[in-house]
Motif scaffolding. Structure first.
Motif: not given
Ligand SMILES: [Zn+2]
Ligand SMILES: [Zn+2]
Length: 337
Positions: A68-82, A25-39
């Motif tokens: 794009k960010v798809t999910a954020i933990g409850k303590n994440v402030l630097n990015v938003k979903v989308g 399960s996604l941690g409170d400090e974690e961000v999940e990103i749906a990868v579109e491109y990866c070098g």
């Protein structure tokens, strides 16, 4: 949240295979990103093949991921979903040691590389601690910006860390995935720029990336023609060159920094170092804040990796292309799960 598909290495030989894993399960400090491109970076291949003896199998490589960010933990402030965000070489650090508190999270003794003991970006989704989810400026083209997150950050950081000035003459050794970005940064920084390359047919392209002069990197005579001319030399290759000749190209107080992992010992005259008060150093990737500044700088100066695209399902062909030395100049995998 459902299983995540990715391309995995299960052992040091053979091809990457399609694989899926069930994330925690996604941690409170974690961000999940749906990868579109990866070098695709040489380090991905080094980890897949366990060239450094650090690999923990199974591992999904990939550490230049954007999406794009798809999910954020409850303590994440630097990015938003989308939001678009990127992940480079690291996904975590302790956050409380002296180095983390100074902002040098990349040097933390407990820093977590993205693809060691963790799954990377050759996958549908990637997860990171929030501080390593780097917001991507809107002016950057997300389809080509991935390589900035590792290659770009690695060659940008020395311009800050070694105090490069616009009046300096900078040499960039090696015009590949790292070097072609370093030339663009050095030119935009305002410097006089000399490219050192062993590939004669890259001369015009090196000039296109911002070099004012191009020198044969393997000819000692050609290198010595630059004696006492350079304030700073950035070494992006990982093979052995005539380092004592390169040291002679530095002015007094000149500095030379390695970002390529040269495995052979570096032999040079200590007399040249002492008399010229010269410095030979290494430079390790970039902190999260330096990575953000690099992306803003790249957006402002229209610095972009020159990339070749492969569908992620052709990752094994892409690796063969990279290892053949034919990539011009960086490979990006387009997620196609
Ligand atoms: Zn890399
Ligand atoms: Zn720390």
């Amino acid at each position: 949240m459902g299983a995540i598909n990715g391309w995995v290495a299960k052992q040091s030989t053979g091809k990457l295979q399609l694989f899926n894993y069930e994330p925690k399960s996604l941690g409170d400090e974690e961000v999940e990103i749906a990868v579109e491109y990866c070098g695709l970076c040489h380090s991905d291949v080094s980890i897949a093949h366990n060239n450094w003896g650090l690999t923990q199998y199974p591992v999904i490589p990939g550490h230049e991921a954007i999406g794009k960010v798809t999910a954020i933990g409850k303590n994440v402030l630097n990015v938003k979903v989308g939001d678009y965000a990127g992940v480079g070489w690291h996904v975590g650090s302790c956050m409380h040691c002296e180095l983390c508190l100074e902002g040098n999270h990349n040097l933390c003794n407990d820093v977590r590389p993205t693809i060691i003991g963790n799954h990377g970006g050759f996958a549908e989704k990637i997860r990171t601690k929030w501080i390593w989810a780097i917001p991507v400026p809107k002016a950057l083209d997300v389809s080509s910006a991935g390589p900035l997150l590792c290659a770009g950050a690695t060659v940008f950081a020395p311009f800050e860390n070694f105090g490069i000035k616009p009046t300096h003459h900078v040499g960039i050794v090696g015009i590949g995935g790292l070097g072609h970005l370093a030339l663009q940064f050095a030119n935009a920084w305002g410097c006089e720029v000399t490219a050192f390359s062993s590939t004669a047919d890259k001369k015009d392209e090196a000039i296109g990336f911002g070099a004012h002069h191009v020198i044969n990197s393997r000819s000692t005579d050609d290198i010595l023609s630059m004696t006492n001319k350079l304030d700073f030399l950035l070494i992006t290759v990982n093979n052995k060159l005539d380092w004592s000749a390169y040291v002679k190209t530095l002015k007094k107080n000149g500095k030379m920094a390695f970002v390529g992992l040269v495995l052979d010992p570096v032999e040079t005259s200590v007399v040249d170092l002492v008399v010229g008060q010269k410095l030979i150093a290494g430079s390790a990737n970039a902190s999260p804040s330096a990575t953000s500044r690099m992306l803003e700088f790249a957006a402002r100066h229209k610095i972009a990796p020159l990339v070749e695209h492969f569908p992620m399902s052709k990752v094994n062909e892409a690796i063969d292309h990279l290892l053949s030395g034919k990539a011009r100049y960086r490979v990006v995998l387009d997620a196609d799960f």
